[in-house]
Design a protein around this motif. Structure first.
Motif, PDB file in Angstrom:
ATOM      1  N   LEU A 158       0.842  -1.190   0.000  1.00 55.47           N
ATOM      2  CA  LEU A 158       0.000   0.000   0.000  1.00 55.47           C
ATOM      3  C   LEU A 158       0.883   1.247   0.000  1.00 55.47           C
ATOM      4  O   LEU A 158       1.828   1.343   0.773  1.00 55.47           O
ATOM      5  CB  LEU A 158      -0.898  -0.027   1.250  1.00 55.47           C
ATOM      6  N   PHE A 159       0.564   2.182  -0.860  1.00 56.09           N
ATOM      7  CA  PHE A 159       1.339   3.429  -0.945  1.00 56.09           C
ATOM      8  C   PHE A 159       0.531   4.577  -0.358  1.00 56.09           C
ATOM      9  O   PHE A 159      -0.604   4.805  -0.765  1.00 56.09           O
ATOM     10  CB  PHE A 159       1.693   3.740  -2.405  1.00 56.09           C
ATOM     11  N   VAL A 160       1.136   5.294   0.576  1.00 51.77           N
ATOM     12  CA  VAL A 160       0.434   6.428   1.187  1.00 51.77           C
ATOM     13  C   VAL A 160       1.346   7.648   1.210  1.00 51.77           C
ATOM     14  O   VAL A 160       2.557   7.537   1.038  1.00 51.77           O
ATOM     15  CB  VAL A 160      -0.008   6.097   2.640  1.00 51.77           C
ATOM     16  N   GLY A 161       0.742   8.829   1.436  1.00 53.08           N
ATOM     17  CA  GLY A 161       1.544  10.047   1.507  1.00 53.08           C
ATOM     18  C   GLY A 161       0.725  11.295   1.222  1.00 53.08           C
ATOM     19  O   GLY A 161      -0.442  11.189   0.832  1.00 53.08           O
ATOM     20  N   VAL A 162       1.324  12.446   1.428  1.00 55.04           N
ATOM     21  CA  VAL A 162       0.616  13.699   1.160  1.00 55.04           C
ATOM     22  C   VAL A 162       0.584  13.955  -0.347  1.00 55.04           C
ATOM     23  O   VAL A 162       1.171  13.201  -1.124  1.00 55.04           O
ATOM     24  CB  VAL A 162       1.246  14.905   1.903  1.00 55.04           C
ATOM     25  N   ASN A 163      -0.074  15.024  -0.737  1.00 51.60           N
ATOM     26  CA  ASN A 163      -0.243  15.321  -2.157  1.00 51.60           C
ATOM     27  C   ASN A 163       1.083  15.701  -2.818  1.00 51.60           C
ATOM     28  O   ASN A 163       1.877  16.434  -2.236  1.00 51.60           O
ATOM     29  CB  ASN A 163      -1.210  16.483  -2.349  1.00 51.60           C
ATOM     30  N   GLY A 164       1.277  15.185  -4.019  1.00 52.78           N
ATOM     31  CA  GLY A 164       2.395  15.645  -4.837  1.00 52.78           C
ATOM     32  C   GLY A 164       3.774  15.117  -4.471  1.00 52.78           C
ATOM     33  O   GLY A 164       4.769  15.680  -4.894  1.00 52.78           O
ATOM     34  N   VAL A 165       3.849  14.046  -3.692  1.00 55.28           N
ATOM     35  CA  VAL A 165       5.168  13.541  -3.315  1.00 55.28           C
ATOM     36  C   VAL A 165       5.720  12.548  -4.332  1.00 55.28           C
ATOM     37  O   VAL A 165       6.920  12.292  -4.351  1.00 55.28           O
ATOM     38  CB  VAL A 165       5.157  12.859  -1.926  1.00 55.28           C
ATOM     39  N   GLY A 166       4.826  11.998  -5.172  1.00 56.69           N
ATOM     40  CA  GLY A 166       5.287  11.065  -6.190  1.00 56.69           C
ATOM     41  C   GLY A 166       4.873   9.628  -5.942  1.00 56.69           C
ATOM     42  O   GLY A 166       5.622   8.707  -6.278  1.00 56.69           O
ATOM     43  N   LYS A 167       3.700   9.435  -5.377  1.00 55.40           N
ATOM     44  CA  LYS A 167       3.222   8.078  -5.107  1.00 55.40           C
ATOM     45  C   LYS A 167       3.033   7.289  -6.403  1.00 55.40           C
ATOM     46  O   LYS A 167       3.556   6.183  -6.550  1.00 55.40           O
ATOM     47  CB  LYS A 167       1.869   8.105  -4.370  1.00 55.40           C
ATOM     48  N   THR A 168       2.288   7.881  -7.330  1.00 52.20           N
ATOM     49  CA  THR A 168       1.967   7.174  -8.561  1.00 52.20           C
ATOM     50  C   THR A 168       3.233   6.869  -9.356  1.00 52.20           C
ATOM     51  O   THR A 168       3.413   5.754  -9.856  1.00 52.20           O
ATOM     52  CB  THR A 168       0.987   8.009  -9.403  1.00 52.20           C
ATOM     53  N   THR A 169       4.116   7.848  -9.449  1.00 48.70           N
ATOM     54  CA  THR A 169       5.374   7.655 -10.166  1.00 48.70           C
ATOM     55  C   THR A 169       6.201   6.545  -9.517  1.00 48.70           C
ATOM     56  O   THR A 169       6.753   5.680 -10.209  1.00 48.70           O
ATOM     57  CB  THR A 169       6.183   8.966 -10.180  1.00 48.70           C
ATOM     58  N   SER A 170       6.269   6.550  -8.192  1.00 46.60           N
ATOM     59  CA  SER A 170       7.027   5.501  -7.499  1.00 46.60           C
ATOM     60  C   SER A 170       6.444   4.120  -7.772  1.00 46.60           C
ATOM     61  O   SER A 170       7.175   3.153  -7.961  1.00 46.60           O
ATOM     62  CB  SER A 170       7.038   5.757  -5.994  1.00 46.60           C
ATOM     63  N   ILE A 171       5.107   4.049  -7.810  1.00 43.32           N
ATOM     64  CA  ILE A 171       4.460   2.772  -8.109  1.00 43.32           C
ATOM     65  C   ILE A 171       4.860   2.306  -9.499  1.00 43.32           C
ATOM     66  O   ILE A 171       5.224   1.147  -9.713  1.00 43.32           O
ATOM     67  CB  ILE A 171       2.932   2.899  -7.996  1.00 43.32           C
TER      68      ILE A 171
END
Lengths: 330, 450
Positions: A127-140
């Protein structure tokens, strides 16, 4: 042999290790330049180890976003150490400084990197979590690429049903990497999407399921509750899952990163961190504070925009990258 | 929490000083250290902090502090004044080009919030300034960035100019401006791709776009949570593009936002707007003074007062005060008051604005759940008119009925009744004290259910 030279030896021993550290060196060159050139500056400027010296050292560390508290403790320790060993020459202290930093970075398990908690012959949910704009989708996207390169069957779930374009963004990554993306329409219930994702992963016999979530600021109680619910749904469907909860942190973030880590840990039991955007001039000193105060390990670092620019966090290589300039000048 | 506000930090130093009559240079030195730490904890760049603290020291050692009765407060005041000066005046104006369209370019690091802010800005221009904006999708790199802007445009009903991801951003920008002219749109907002300030190629691309379209405004979009690196980012973007202003995003988080100060100090460019939430109308004018308070951790008193003024019906407030004094406060009044407070925004947000709220141990970790209010409302609404006027009528069977009607357990009904009773007692005491001894008067806003 000085501590840093020991490290250097370690990395020049095998070819493979050198490659890893080269990548770190490249990605971290900006970080390293500013940090160690400052440290060198400092040491060169001061012959004597006095109050002024420690004040300046404090500033260097603070400028690397190492939290104020951490810096204060560290500098106090160093002052003690200098007194104890009767160090008067600043150059001698350099080694002690790096040693202390490494100690905080890596704690007791200096030798051990923190790999993902992947299940053998069974589905692993991350599961990937975090605040807005940190790069969750890109990291996935990047991680999906790596895992599928390793021959794993990867599936993505588009759990960010809130932000405009988030589902498309993940879908593009899915196409690039060549993995399937489970999605519903924008605005649908993220927990329901997760449920779909898990069912799909089970029926398709996937090895790894990477779950995207919408970015949220950690002080929004309702959104944090929503995240806990998403996690509960996963727990309910697969005992022991999620096997990893990765908090994605932007290396440019200041002291707030510590609060982020605390709040997300409370809501979702974070098991590791992905530190993104480390290829800029940001120092990522937050890692120090977070490791020290919350004991959450960094598992990956983002070192660039390319699909391959996600590296497993290797504390030794990281520290080596930070200090290698100091070595060559010696 | 990791942070203490400056006011908290100075407490111990101030305590030592009271009774001394005068403040020594040593005291000022100690206080300066606390100021320094508070600013550093708020992510203000250490160089900026250094200059700032020097200035404070100079001012504080002078007459102002020495002869002041409460030296600590005086220092805070000086710090805040200087900080406000440094933050500049309020400047939320946007340029208007003599020959439309006016062109605004949005630039910044990845993930700062450029696309969302572009949409918000378009919305603001249309709503508050009655303009016809065009959003332009020049982020051809990040996957689905064009889709994102299109979706935002759709949600707002603002036209979006996009040409996919194959074309050069410079050409897209040029054509967008032509398109705006043809369509008689008077503002063009260009959303560019996020990039690192050290990426020479991509920074070059921005220079090229700028040279081609000659924008009237270039806004640097910065995440309010940015740490020490804010200085490097702002400096490089300003040197490369000569930005005209800054938009601070994600200010609805709990960051102290010292980056704002750093950026001001190194670029001397105004911070014009602040992103205050995920909804597309949550872009506000930037208030330097409030930001100064926030960085110092002093609570955003001004915002609170303003919110209260906006939302509370004055006549009702007077009536209520009368009732509180005469202790004829009923459950109906309670409901009324709840409605008014609710219209001011989420409660935890309000609480955060109260100075000292983060100091009170009990309040620190309290998460006020707006749902609880809904429950209270449901309970009151399940009472008969008579019961609301006279809670002493309550007996077991009435309570049972109320619990059933509101879908809440009886224990909750009991708790509310008890709280209400205590509140009334408190009001009686207060109104008594107000008539009599001055010293007992309660300070500050007083919401009964807090």
């Amino acid at each position: 042999m000085s501590f840093l030279n020991k490290l250097k030896d370690k990395f020049t021993q095998t070819k493979e290790k050198e490659e890893v550290s080269d990548k770190y060196k490249e990605g971290l060159s900006k970080t390293r330049q500013s940090f160690s050139s400052k440290l060198n500056d400092l040491v060169a400027r001061y012959r004597k180890v006095d109050e002024e010296f420690f004040e300046d050292l404090e500033e260097i560390l603070i400028s690397a976003d190492v939290g104020v508290n951490t810096v204060m403790t560290l500098v106090e320790d160093l002052e003690m150490e200098a007194k104890r060993q009767n160090i008067k020459d600043a150059r001698e202290l350099k080694d002690v400084i790096s040693e202390k930093l490494v100690e905080i970075y890596a704690g007791d398990d200096f030798e051990v990197a923190s790999p993902l908690n992947l299940q053998e012959d069974d589905l692993s949910v991350i599961l990937f979590v975090g605040v807005n704009g940190v790069g969750k989708t890109t990291s996935i996207g990047k991680l999906a690429y790596q895992l599928s390169q390793e021959g794993k069957k990867v599936l993505l779930v588009a759990g960010d049903t809130f932000r405009a374009g988030a589902i498309q963004q993940l879908s593009v990554w899915g196409e690039r990497v060549g993995v399937e993306v489970i999605k519903q329409s924008e605005g649908s219930d993220p927990a329901a999407v997760m449920y779909d994702g898990i069912q799909a992963a089970k029926s398709r016999g996937a090895d790894v399921l990477l779950c995207d979530t919408a970015g949220r600021l950690q002080n929004k109680v309702n959104l944090m509750n929503e995240l806990s619910k998403v996690k509960r749904v996963i727990e309910r469907e697969i005992p022991g899952a999620p096997h990893d909860v990765l908090l994605v942190l932007d290396a440019t973030t200041g002291q707030n990163a510590l609060i982020q880590a605390k709040q997300f840990q409370q809501a979702t039991d974070v098991t590791g961190i992905i530190l993104t955007k480390l290829d800029g001039t940001a120092k990522g000193g937050i890692v120090l504070a977070i490791r020290k105060e919350l004991n959450i390990p960094v598992k990956y670092v983002g070192l660039g925009e390319k699909m391959t620019d996600l590296e497993p966090f290797d504390p030794q290589a990281f520290v080596y990258g930070l200090f290698s300039d100091m070595l060559t000048e010696e | 929490m990791a942070f203490e506000g400056l006011a908290d930090r100075l407490q111990s130093t101030i305590k030592k000083m009271t009774g001394k009559g005068k403040v020594s240079e040593q005291d000022v030195k100690e206080m300066a250290r606390e100021v320094r730490l508070a600013l550093l904890e708020a992510d203000v760049n250490f160089k900026v902090v250094k200059d700032f603290v020097k200035k404070i020291k100079e001012r504080a050692v002078g007459v102002e502090v020495m002869e002041s009765l409460t030296p600590g407060q005086q220092v805070i005041k000086i710090v805040k004044e200087e900080l406000t000066v440094l933050m500049g005046g309020e400047q939320s104006k946007i340029a208007v080009s003599e020959r439309p369209p006016t062109v605004i370019m949005m630039v910044g690091l990845q993930g700062a919030g450029k696309t969302t802010t572009s949409g918000k800005l378009g919305n603001l221009l249309r709503k508050k300034h009655n303009r016809k904006p065009l959003l332009v999708a020049c982020d051809v790199y990040r996957p689905a960035a064009v889709d994102q802007l299109e979706t935002v445009g759709n949600q707002l009903g603002i036209p979006v100019f996009s040409q996919g991801t194959e074309k050069n951003p410079v050409d897209i920008a040029n054509e967008a401006i032509e398109h705006a002219k043809q369509e008689h749109l008077d503002y063009v907002i260009i959303d560019t791709a996020g990039r690192l300030h050290v990426d020479e190629n991509l920074m070059g691309e921005l220079t090229q776009i700028k040279a081609n379209i000659n924008p009237d405004e270039i806004f640097l979009v910065v995440d309010a949570m940015t740490g020490q690196d804010a200085v490097n980012v702002a400096e490089t973007f300003d040197q490369t593009l000569d930005i005209t202003g800054v938009v601070l995003t994600k200010l609805d988080g709990d960051t102290r936002g010292g980056a704002a100060l750093s950026i001001r100090a190194v670029t001397d460019k105004p911070i014009k707007f602040a992103g205050m939430g995920e909804k597309l109308d949550e872009l506000e004018a930037f208030h330097p003074e409030r930001m100064a308070s926030r960085i110092l951790g002093m609570g955003d008193v001004l915002s609170l007062i303003e919110k209260a003024q906006d939302n509370i019906d004055e006549k009702k407030a007077k009536e209520l005060e009368q009732k509180m004094r005469s202790a004829s406060f009923t459950f109906d009044d309670f409901l009324d008051q709840m409605d008014q407070v609710k219209s001011m925004g989420p409660l935890d947000e309000l609480l955060g604005m109260l100075p000292g709220a983060n100091k009170m141990k009990g309040l620190k970790n309290v998460q006020i759940d707006d749902k609880q209010l809904v429950h209270v409302e449901a309970i009151i609404q399940s009472m008969t008119k008579k019961e609301r006027q006279d809670p002493s009528l309550m007996n077991a069977s009435r309570k049972k009925r109320i619990a059933k009607g509101s879908g809440r357990p009886i224990s909750e009904v009991n708790r509310l009744l008890k709280q209400f009773d205590e509140m009334k007692k408190m009001m009686k005491q207060m109104s008594g004290a107000q008539g009599g001894k001055k010293g007992k008067k309660k300070k500050g806003p007083n919401f009964p259910f807090m």
